[in-house]
Enzyme design. Structure first.
Site, PDB file in Angstrom:
ATOM      1  N   HIS A 154       0.818  -1.218   0.000  1.00  0.00           N
ATOM      2  CA  HIS A 154       0.000   0.000   0.000  1.00  0.00           C
ATOM      3  C   HIS A 154       0.850   1.266   0.000  1.00  0.00           C
ATOM      4  O   HIS A 154       0.340   2.339  -0.342  1.00  0.00           O
ATOM      5  CB  HIS A 154      -0.935  -0.004   1.206  1.00  0.00           C
ATOM      6  CG  HIS A 154      -2.016  -1.047   1.125  1.00  0.00           C
ATOM      7  ND1 HIS A 154      -3.299  -0.761   0.712  1.00  0.00           N
ATOM      8  CD2 HIS A 154      -1.982  -2.370   1.384  1.00  0.00           C
ATOM      9  CE1 HIS A 154      -4.028  -1.867   0.735  1.00  0.00           C
ATOM     10  NE2 HIS A 154      -3.251  -2.860   1.141  1.00  0.00           N
ATOM     11  N   ASP A 362       3.914   9.362  -1.429  1.00  0.00           N
ATOM     12  CA  ASP A 362       2.744   8.615  -0.992  1.00  0.00           C
ATOM     13  C   ASP A 362       2.490   7.479  -1.965  1.00  0.00           C
ATOM     14  O   ASP A 362       2.658   7.647  -3.184  1.00  0.00           O
ATOM     15  CB  ASP A 362       1.516   9.517  -0.925  1.00  0.00           C
ATOM     16  CG  ASP A 362       0.679   9.269   0.309  1.00  0.00           C
ATOM     17  OD1 ASP A 362       0.725   8.135   0.831  1.00  0.00           O
ATOM     18  OD2 ASP A 362      -0.029  10.184   0.758  1.00  0.00           O
TER      19      ASP A 362
END
Length: 514
Positions: A154, A362
């Site tokens: 993730h 991110d």
């Protein structure tokens, strides 16, 4: 239909009234196929051999384990949060390479494997989530697990130069190769993975994203995670969201809201964001008194010094900009150090003229997609998005910025605040169509379909990878041993399918070597 087994560091609480999109998607897949969700239940204990707790959630069995306090400290607080998180987010300066952290990380991955294995069925499909469990497939394979095992990361996959700084990078990557399928968030992540395999592991790639290294083969592809766009949009019509919208309208009147929603994490670029907003007010004075930055900085990992330092720095910057530019009836920055409900966040996004999503790095950043979903299609706000978020690859109609460049970010905020309605609608329509088509259910189905296409381990010649120093007892068996390969990877033991003496001996060698 095969049963789905989801493994994650933490297990979603079925009693949660407002679960996140990922929990919704995984629950849907688990309930449809029948399944098992395994992970840590959040309990820390002093007793050895922590117990396993089982409960039923519709068609899903929820299995949770405890962690010993020493393992929690070294595995979770240590290797996960002081090594993998900073390194994978390109913050080598914050990493602490304590060998004891990695030992704890291995122990917890081994504990997960040992407790999960008896719960598995022959035709299960196993889906492992995130950086906490990079070793899990290797540990399961060492115990004889032959089911398909997929892994999804993730967070970002780091460039070779950053990953190579981790002293255990070779064993981490070798363990990752034990998965049948590795899913990453972005094309850049895949490029970083491929660069490591080819340059550092002396590996090779073949058609359809198959990679071979350390005597193993895995398939690695991009599966950008989405949100449940329709469900999040529907939250804007709930009473909590409408209450937030009414509050924002009453308190800020005709002022335009610039909204940031983040955990208070050093990867999110929060100090840089305040510098950019200060630059906006200095060079574009027309936005003074007419624009307000509402910044949610949810608390996270506050026991770690790096996070405590960040909070102090960020709150000082917020106080300084309010002191320098604020007036009796207007403050430039409204900072909230709290966790809001998803409905409240939806209402806040709906009230915003600009969504400011500017992380320094991110994996995806789902706030960017939630901001789009929450907008009024007839009068949408504008998304200002960091180029270093995985979401930037999908959301090209946003205003993409370099968060390290305060001038650039300030200029984009100015552009967003002055953008004509027709352009705002056009950009929003394209962004909304994409996040609706490529939502979390699309992501889940794509990954599971790709995993289903992988050749199961039962049909391959399985190999168990064991460090040479852990094979001291193997001399008592008739098993062949090999020398380390020239790239420094571990020697292998071949395991014969079935339950004959050779397999028992190999399993014994692995156990004793531990």
């Amino acid at each position: 239909m095969s049963r789905l087994v989801v493994v994650s560091n933490r297990v979603a609480d079925p009693r949660d009234a407002a679960p996140g999109g990922l929990a919704i998607a995984l629950e849907e897949a688990l309930q449809r196929q029948g399944g098992l969700w395994f992970g840590w239940g959040g309990q820390v204990t002093e007793q050895p051999n922590p117990p396993l707790s089982l409960r039923q959630w519709g068609a899903v069995t929820v299995a949770t384990t405890h962690l010993q306090a020493c393992d929690h400290d070294s595995y979770y607080s240590g290797f996960c949060n002081k090594v993998l998180w900073p390194v994978f987010h390109n913050r080598l300066d914050l990493a602490e390479f304590d060998p004891a952290f990695y030992e704890g990380y291995q122990r917890v991955n081994r504990q997960f494997a040992q407790q999960l294995l008896p719960l598995l069925q022959d035709d299960d499909v196993i889906w492992v989530h995130d950086y906490h469990l990079l070793h899990l497939a290797a540990e399961l394979r060492a115990l004889g697990c032959r089911q398909r095992i997929g892994f999804f990361l993730h967070i970002p996959f780091p460039p070779l130069v950053a990953l190579s700084a981790v002293p255990q990078h070779q064993t981490l990557m070798q363990a990752l190769m034990a998965f049948d399928l590795v899913g990453l968030q972005s094309r850049q992540d895949l490029a970083h993975f491929e660069s490591y395999v080819l340059a550092q592991a002396d590996g090779r790639s073949s058609h359809r994203h198959h990679y071979r290294a350390h005597g193993q083969q895995t398939r690695c592809e991009v599966f950008p995670i989405g949100i449940d766009a329709q469900a999040f949009a529907a939250l804007t019509d709930t009473p909590p969201a409408q209450q937030v919208q009414a509050m924002m309208a009453q308190e800020h009147g005709q002022r335009r809201l610039v909204v940031g929603i983040d955990r208070l994490d050093y990867s999110k670029g929060l100090p840089e964001r305040i510098h950019a907003f200060r630059d906006l007010l200095e060079r574009h004075p027309e936005h003074r008194r007419s624009a307000t930055l509402v910044q949610i900085g949810s608390p996270t990992r506050e026991h770690l010094q790096a996070y405590a330092d960040l909070r102090h720095q960020f709150e000082s910057l917020c106080g300084a900009i309010n002191g320098d530019f604020g007036e009796l009836d207007w403050m430039p920055v409204r900072y909230i150090h709290q966790v809001l409900t998803r409905a409240q966040l939806a209402g806040l996004c709906r009230s915003a003229a600009v969504g400011l999503v500017t992380p320094l790095r991110d994996g995806m950043n789902l706030v960017a997609k939630e901001f789009i979903a929450a907008q009024d299609p007839a009068d949408p706000g504008v998304l200002v998005l960091s180029r270093f978020a995985g979401a930037a690859e999908q959301l090209q109609e946003a205003l993409l910025v370099n968060p390290y460049d305060a001038h650039c970010t300030a200029n984009s905020m100015d552009q967003a605040l002055q953008m004509p309605l027709a352009e705002r609608i056009d950009r929003h329509q394209k962004l909304l169509a994409r996040i609706q088509a490529e939502d979390v259910h699309w992501w889940c189905q794509r990954f599971l379909h790709a995993l289903d296409q992988c050749q199961p381990a039962l049909q391959r010649k399985p190999r168990i990878t064991v460090p040479a120093h852990r094979l001291v007892a193997a001399a008592d068996t008739d098993l062949p041993m090999t020398r380390p390969t020239r790239d420094g990877s571990f020697p292998y033991l071949r395991v014969v399918a079935g339950s004959g003496p050779a397999q028992q001996a190999s399993a014994a060698a692995v156990r004793i070597g531990r």
